[in-house]
Scaffold this motif. Sequence first.
Motif, PDB file in Angstrom:
ATOM      1  N   ALA A  31       0.824  -0.794  -0.420  1.00  9.82           N
ATOM      2  CA  ALA A  31       0.232   0.444  -0.040  1.00  9.82           C
ATOM      3  C   ALA A  31       0.618   1.333  -0.202  1.00  9.82           C
ATOM      4  O   ALA A  31       0.326   2.121  -0.565  1.00  9.82           O
ATOM      5  CB  ALA A  31      -0.673   0.159   1.023  1.00  9.82           C
ATOM      6  N   ALA A  35       0.466   4.506  -2.651  1.00 12.78           N
ATOM      7  CA  ALA A  35       0.171   5.841  -2.490  1.00 12.78           C
ATOM      8  C   ALA A  35       1.399   6.511  -2.873  1.00 12.78           C
ATOM      9  O   ALA A  35       0.948   7.361  -3.581  1.00 12.78           O
ATOM     10  CB  ALA A  35       0.614   5.676  -0.897  1.00 12.78           C
ATOM     11  N   GLU A  84      -5.210  12.853   4.135  1.00 11.02           N
ATOM     12  CA  GLU A  84      -5.802  11.209   3.307  1.00 11.02           C
ATOM     13  C   GLU A  84      -7.522  11.723   2.191  1.00 11.02           C
ATOM     14  O   GLU A  84      -7.337   9.787   1.702  1.00 11.02           O
ATOM     15  CB  GLU A  84      -5.900  10.791   4.467  1.00 11.02           C
ATOM     16  N   THR A  87      -6.367  10.857  -1.133  1.00  8.54           N
ATOM     17  CA  THR A  87      -5.152  10.313  -1.508  1.00  8.54           C
ATOM     18  C   THR A  87      -5.705   8.564  -1.332  1.00  8.54           C
ATOM     19  O   THR A  87      -5.634   7.793  -2.320  1.00  8.54           O
ATOM     20  CB  THR A  87      -4.171   9.909  -0.520  1.00  8.54           C
ATOM     21  N   HIS A  88      -6.224   8.406  -0.392  1.00  5.46           N
ATOM     22  CA  HIS A  88      -6.866   6.864   0.398  1.00  5.46           C
ATOM     23  C   HIS A  88      -7.865   6.991  -1.642  1.00  5.46           C
ATOM     24  O   HIS A  88      -7.469   5.373  -0.746  1.00  5.46           O
ATOM     25  CB  HIS A  88      -8.055   6.785   1.505  1.00  5.46           C
ATOM     26  N   ILE A  91      -6.208   4.885  -3.926  1.00  3.20           N
ATOM     27  CA  ILE A  91      -4.916   4.331  -3.243  1.00  3.20           C
ATOM     28  C   ILE A  91      -5.795   2.801  -3.228  1.00  3.20           C
ATOM     29  O   ILE A  91      -5.866   1.684  -3.746  1.00  3.20           O
ATOM     30  CB  ILE A  91      -4.319   4.769  -2.152  1.00  3.20           C
ATOM     31  N   ARG A  92      -6.622   2.902  -2.692  1.00  5.57           N
ATOM     32  CA  ARG A  92      -7.673   1.874  -2.284  1.00  5.57           C
ATOM     33  C   ARG A  92      -8.788   1.471  -3.872  1.00  5.57           C
ATOM     34  O   ARG A  92      -8.404  -0.341  -4.341  1.00  5.57           O
ATOM     35  CB  ARG A  92      -9.652   1.997  -1.677  1.00  5.57           C
ATOM     36  N   SER A 111      -0.759  -3.071   4.801  1.00  3.53           N
ATOM     37  CA  SER A 111      -0.482  -1.680   4.657  1.00  3.53           C
ATOM     38  C   SER A 111      -0.535  -1.294   6.439  1.00  3.53           C
ATOM     39  O   SER A 111      -0.823  -1.934   6.730  1.00  3.53           O
ATOM     40  CB  SER A 111      -2.215  -1.773   3.946  1.00  3.53           C
ATOM     41  N   LEU A 113      -1.732   1.286   7.721  1.00  5.53           N
ATOM     42  CA  LEU A 113      -2.794   1.855   8.098  1.00  5.53           C
ATOM     43  C   LEU A 113      -4.092   1.015   7.831  1.00  5.53           C
ATOM     44  O   LEU A 113      -5.069   1.066   7.294  1.00  5.53           O
ATOM     45  CB  LEU A 113      -2.997   3.567   6.960  1.00  5.53           C
ATOM     46  N   GLU A 116      -7.376   1.887  10.022  1.00  2.00           N
ATOM     47  CA  GLU A 116      -7.411   3.220   9.904  1.00  2.00           C
ATOM     48  C   GLU A 116      -7.421   3.365   8.369  1.00  2.00           C
ATOM     49  O   GLU A 116      -9.064   4.248   9.173  1.00  2.00           O
ATOM     50  CB  GLU A 116      -6.031   4.259  10.017  1.00  2.00           C
ATOM     51  N   SER A 117      -7.568   2.983   7.090  1.00  2.00           N
ATOM     52  CA  SER A 117      -7.799   3.534   5.801  1.00  2.00           C
ATOM     53  C   SER A 117      -8.908   2.689   5.445  1.00  2.00           C
ATOM     54  O   SER A 117      -9.324   3.005   4.590  1.00  2.00           O
ATOM     55  CB  SER A 117      -6.817   3.672   5.250  1.00  2.00           C
ATOM     56  N   GLN A 119      -8.896  -0.318   4.427  1.00  2.00           N
ATOM     57  CA  GLN A 119      -8.570  -1.129   3.884  1.00  2.00           C
ATOM     58  C   GLN A 119      -8.773  -2.791   3.900  1.00  2.00           C
ATOM     59  O   GLN A 119      -8.350  -3.830   3.545  1.00  2.00           O
ATOM     60  CB  GLN A 119      -6.947  -0.758   2.971  1.00  2.00           C
TER      61      GLN A 119
END
Length: 200
Positions: A31, A35, A84, A87-88, A91-92, A111, A113, A116-117, A119
């Motif tokens: 990840a 990123a 975030e 980007t999140h 990224i996903r 990852s 995160l 947190e993210s 994922q």
Amino acid sequence: MFILGLTGGIGSGKSAASAFFREAGITVVDADMVAREVVEPGEPAWSAIKERFGSDAINEDNTLNRAWLRQKVFSEPEERRWLEGQTHPRIRDRITEQLATAKSPYAILESPLLFESGQYELVTSTLVVDVPEQLQVERACNRDGNDPEQIKRIIAAQLPRQERLQRADQVVDNSGSLDELHKQLSALHATYLAASSTTS
């Protein structure tokens, strides 16, 4: 497909664990690498960052000034949330694409995160590489030459260790030697291979 989510706090040894699985022929989607890709010059997230923060956030070669940006977002939570948000989701999407093309018996999403993210929603099972916080600080400082206070701020921004452990399906203790880590991972690899044969 059986997908393992691999995570751990900064300095815990996630990279050593993912290297073990790569050696065993397992596809690992990193990840952090994804990123980096989504903020390469010309990418939509890169353009949004440049527009918001101006030239301070961009190096002479047009790459992101990561050190400046890290300092900025870790001292201003609102800016971190904005970043975030940019980007999140991108990224996903890219992670999902890469996992879908994996050819190994199972695949891994590495990852920092993972929880947190959000994922973790992309994976079948989660594995946390764990070390005591003091060891995290020591290892991260030795590896990156970072100031202990900055490492502590990064740890504070990540999920608390206890919560990460509670949410894990499996945990490996990486406070010992690399051999000890590999023994634990070897046993888990066999378990994942068995699980993947029933999910495929």
